[in-house]
Scaffold this motif. Structure first.
Motif, PDB file in Angstrom:
ATOM      1  N   ILE A 132       0.856  -1.184   0.000  1.00  0.00           N
ATOM      2  CA  ILE A 132       0.000   0.000   0.000  1.00  0.00           C
ATOM      3  C   ILE A 132       0.891   1.233   0.000  1.00  0.00           C
ATOM      4  CG2 ILE A 132      -1.673   1.338   1.320  1.00  0.00           C
ATOM      5  CD1 ILE A 132      -2.672  -1.227   2.504  1.00  0.00           C
ATOM      6  N   PHE A 135       0.438  -4.673   3.048  1.00  0.00           N
ATOM      7  CA  PHE A 135      -0.968  -4.678   3.451  1.00  0.00           C
ATOM      8  C   PHE A 135      -1.126  -5.521   4.700  1.00  0.00           C
ATOM      9  CE2 PHE A 135      -5.184  -6.546   3.584  1.00  0.00           C
ATOM     10  CZ  PHE A 135      -5.995  -5.443   3.406  1.00  0.00           C
ATOM     11  N   ALA A 175      -8.380  -5.917  -2.570  1.00  0.00           N
ATOM     12  CA  ALA A 175      -6.997  -5.498  -2.801  1.00  0.00           C
ATOM     13  C   ALA A 175      -6.265  -6.500  -3.690  1.00  0.00           C
ATOM     14  CB  ALA A 175      -6.270  -5.320  -1.472  1.00  0.00           C
ATOM     15  N   ILE A 235      -8.226   2.052   0.256  1.00  0.00           N
ATOM     16  CA  ILE A 235      -8.548   1.031   1.256  1.00  0.00           C
ATOM     17  C   ILE A 235      -9.655   1.548   2.173  1.00  0.00           C
ATOM     18  CG2 ILE A 235      -7.657  -0.289   3.230  1.00  0.00           C
ATOM     19  CD1 ILE A 235      -6.575  -1.273   0.537  1.00  0.00           C
TER      20      ILE A 235
END
Length: 123
Positions: free
Chosen positions: A3, A13, A51, A63
């Protein structure tokens, strides 16, 4: 899966962080659930699946958008509202920057400041 954080660096993540964010929002509401952690983990798993299948660069804001979507789809509207308010508050704090009173400024200038650098340079 990585991320991109607001500061520009990448972080792995972590679905537990998503679960924690959902739990904080759940705790702000009076929505009654048998197993709040179970629901938080379920939403985190759905966000993780999004994701995985996304295929592009993941950003924190994306997110968080997905968390809102999943809360709404789970009919946790009060929790979604609490999560949205939390996001807005954090955005306001980030945008406000550092604000020091006279004592804090004096301490920074005498103890931490290096030469003529500004506070932003010091940060």
């Amino acid at each position: 899966m990585k991320i991109k954080k607001r500061e520009g660096y990448f972080e792995k993540f972590d679905s537990f962080k998503v679960s924690q964010a959902v739990m904080k929002a759940l705790e702000e509401t009076d929505e009654v659930l048998q197993n709040k952690w179970g629901k938080a983990n379920e939403i985190a798993k759905k966000v993780e699946q999004r994701a995985i299948t996304f295929g592009g660069v993941l950003h924190v804001e994306l997110i968080q958008d997905w968390i809102e979507d999943e809360l709404m789809e789970s009919d946790l509207k009060k929790t979604a509202k609490a999560f949205i308010k939390y996001r807005q508050k954090r955005t306001e704090i980030r945008n406000a920057g550092w604000q020091m009173d006279d004592l804090q400024r004096a301490i920074w200038e005498k103890k931490y400041r290096n030469g003529n650098e500004s506070f932003d340079q010091w940060i």
